[in-house]
Design a protein around this motif. Structure first.
Motif, short mmCIF file in Angstrom:
data_model
loop_
_atom_site.label_atom_id
_atom_site.label_comp_id
_atom_site.label_asym_id
_atom_site.label_seq_id
_atom_site.Cartn_x
_atom_site.Cartn_y
_atom_site.Cartn_z
N GLY A 199 0.84 -1.20 0.00
CA GLY A 199 0.00 0.00 0.00
C GLY A 199 0.87 1.24 0.00
N GLU A 200 0.36 2.31 0.56
CA GLU A 200 1.11 3.57 0.57
C GLU A 200 2.37 3.45 1.42
N ARG A 201 3.48 3.92 0.84
CA ARG A 201 4.75 3.91 1.56
C ARG A 201 4.98 5.25 2.23
N GLU A 202 5.74 5.21 3.31
CA GLU A 202 6.15 6.46 3.94
C GLU A 202 7.18 7.15 3.06
N ASP A 203 7.26 8.48 3.20
CA ASP A 203 8.28 9.22 2.47
C ASP A 203 9.65 8.77 2.92
N GLY A 204 10.58 8.85 2.00
CA GLY A 204 11.95 8.46 2.32
C GLY A 204 12.70 8.17 1.04
N PRO A 205 13.91 7.67 1.16
CA PRO A 205 14.69 7.37 -0.04
C PRO A 205 14.05 6.26 -0.87
N THR A 206 14.33 6.29 -2.15
CA THR A 206 13.87 5.23 -3.04
C THR A 206 14.66 3.98 -2.72
N ARG A 207 13.97 2.95 -2.29
CA ARG A 207 14.64 1.73 -1.84
C ARG A 207 14.74 0.76 -3.01
N ILE A 208 15.98 0.42 -3.38
CA ILE A 208 16.26 -0.49 -4.49
C ILE A 208 16.63 -1.84 -3.90
N LEU A 209 15.87 -2.87 -4.25
CA LEU A 209 16.05 -4.20 -3.67
C LEU A 209 16.66 -5.15 -4.69
N VAL A 210 17.69 -5.86 -4.25
CA VAL A 210 18.24 -7.01 -4.97
C VAL A 210 18.03 -8.22 -4.08
N PHE A 211 17.39 -9.26 -4.60
CA PHE A 211 17.09 -10.44 -3.78
C PHE A 211 17.53 -11.70 -4.54
#
Length: 540
Positions: A199-211
């Motif tokens: 759902g809606e995310r809190e403001d903050g840095p753009t989180r880039i995920l590698v899994f």
């Protein structure tokens, strides 16, 4: 086939322990989805030993207890397979991998089963140096059009076709006489209902995920990703506007993570590492992410199930334009594909790979495959700067997963394939006694090892243990691995019929009359086992 019970069979547990890899995730996902869909009357598993059987039973007690309690799922040891094939009408057998035993199961089916049922198995990683031998097993005259290798991606199918071309050319095999199985394309999948965006995310840095596996020699080199982010910082991106999260399974050595940590620190990019996350932590990582990145450069990757998981979580994907990734990501719609460049020929690796460990040649191949770093930086920059684009691509990705990579959809494709394979015409007669050239004929190869062999002129009589055995005064030793191969009652009959000296041909005929479930070879094995146990002895 009206009125015939639909029975699905396999030699594999699908559920297995060990490291969490794409193959293991896909296999257990397939099993659970198949049993949830429940398109068959029964499911028969023939496993090599208790070490495989017991964990599977425990898994099924959690996931499909009703099928177990109703005996619609049957767990058996592999020794029971020949007898079951002879007296059971199977709709199909499906293996968890086409590499190991699929051709030899087809051979056993050809010899023992009244009906030539489909035998199928999927591909996983294809790039191991020993795999030409594995695919050579498939190129024999006993393969039928009811047998199929299931290719999970278009790129994987082309690779299998490449193996077959090389083998036919190298061994002088004509496609007409050595056709091999059919190649069908069905993707891997996820349970899209089990994954959902946060759902809606809190403001903050753009989180880039590698899994996934954090490995430069078995998955992907992540240095180009850090270099691409560094480019963006050099071009004016606030380094604290992004956060790089690396999650998954790292090699025991730490130098790869050390290298990535130092490079990110030099660029001023916040980076965190989460090793071996459980399922709950994995969900949290995906739900808190904004962009999923996977820049595979290694031929071990064939499909890319983490990209499907990311789509199910509603994440836009930035991925290398490589192998099965291009089947999953709709460029410009659900994510962005980054160009790659690799060698057209690899004579050095081709020469040395069969002599080296797989991580050596995979590293060489991966380091000769380049992900376009400027294009990667541009793709990342577009998504970092545009939350609306991220949301639109994420929504499109989730819709694409539900349409194409959702397990109920994919299980439907499998059941349609197994039904369709029955439409292929097969002439069973010529297949019945067709040996497989890569299956050793032990009697013919090693028959000269013993001083003599069992043949018709051999005279036999009851041994001392045998006299006591058929009077229930002695009980010969029967090892656990032989309980499905030796019938004690048939052995008792052997001892009874050999009270007076008898030649082996007559003894075989007498036992065959009273034990029609045993063929001649099986009766001979009973005679030899009885000689070994002093139940019978020769008179010469």
């Amino acid at each position: 086939m009206t009125g015939i019970k639909r029975i699905w069979g396999t030699l594999d547990p699908f559920f297995e322990g060990g490291p969490v890899l794409g193959r293991t995730v896909a296999n257990v996902g397939f099993l659970d989805a198949l049993l949830r869909a429940d398109p068959f009357d029964e499911y028969h598993f023939f496993l090599p030993d208790r070490r495989a059987l017991d964990p599977l039973r425990q898994h099924l007690e959690r996931t499909a207890p009703g099928l177990l309690e109703g005996e619609r799922v049957r767990l058996m040891l592999r020794e029971a397979l020949p007898g079951r094939l002879a007296d059971t009408d199977y709709h199909c057998f499906h293996l968890s991998d086409c590499i190991t035993s699929q051709p030899f199961l087809s051979r056993m089916r050809n010899q023992l089963s009244e009906r030539i049922f489909p035998v199928t198995g999927p591909i996983h990683s294809l790039s191991y140096a020993g795999y030409p031998k594995a695919f050579l097993q498939h190129l024999w005259p006993g393969a039928t059009r009811r047998d199929a290798i299931v290719c999970t991606s278009a790129a994987g199918r082309r690779a299998v076709e490449g193996f077959f071309r090389q083998l036919r050319a190298g061994f002088g095999l004509a496609a007409a006489t050595h056709p091999g199985p059919r190649l069908e394309r069905i993707p891997l999948a996820v349970d899209a209902d089990a994954y959902a965006p946060a759902g809606e995310r809190e403001d903050g840095p753009t989180r880039i995920l590698v899994f996934g596996r954090i490995s430069h020699h078995s998955k992907m080199d992540l240095v180009p990703l850090v270099r691409a982010l560094h480019r963006l910082v050099q071009d004016g991106l606030d380094p604290h506007a992004v956060e790089l999260v690396l999650a998954g399974w790292a090699e025991q050595e730490t130098h790869v993570l050390d290298t990535l940590t130092h490079l990110a620190a030099n660029a001023g990019i916040p980076m965190s590492v989460v090793l071996r996350p459980g399922e709950a932590r994995k969900r949290e990582l995906f739900q808190k992410a904004d962009v999923f990145v996977s820049i595979a450069d290694n031929p071990q990757e064939t499909f890319g199930i983490t990209l499907v998981e990311a789509g199910a979580f509603g994440l836009p994907v930035v991925a290398s334009d490589y192998d099965g990734y291009r089947d999953i990501v709709a460029h410009g719609e659900t994510g962005l594909l980054v160009p790659t460049m690799g060698p057209a020929e690899t004579p050095d690796v081709d020469l040395t790979a069969p002599l080296n460990f797989d991580n050596h040649y995979h590293l060489s191949l991966a380091q000769a495959t380049a992900v376009d770093i400027p294009a990667l930086a541009e793709a990342l920059g577009r998504l970092i700067r545009n939350p609306e684009l991220r949301a639109a691509m994420g929504a499109a990705g989730r819709d694409r997963v539900r349409r194409l990579f959702h397990w109920p959809v994919v299980i439907g494709q499998y059941t349609a394939l197994w039904d369709a394979l029955w439409e292929e015409p097969v002439e069973a007669g010529p297949l019945r006694d067709l040996a497989h050239p890569l299956a050793p004929e032990y009697g013919r190869i090693f028959g000269h090892y013993p001083a003599r062999t069992l043949d018709d002129p051999v005279k036999l009589t009851v041994g001392r243990t045998g006299e006591a055995f058929y009077r229930n005064r002695d009980f010969p030793n029967l090892y656990a691995g032989l309980k499905d191969a030796i019938d004690p009652e048939a052995v008792r009959r052997l001892a009874f019929f050999a009270r007076n000296p008898v030649d082996s041909a007559t003894l075989i005929r007498k036992v065959s009359d009273v034990a029609p479930h045993l063929n001649v070879t099986q009766i001979k094995n009973h005679i030899l086992w009885a000689l070994k146990q002093d139940i019978l002895q020769t008179t010469e």
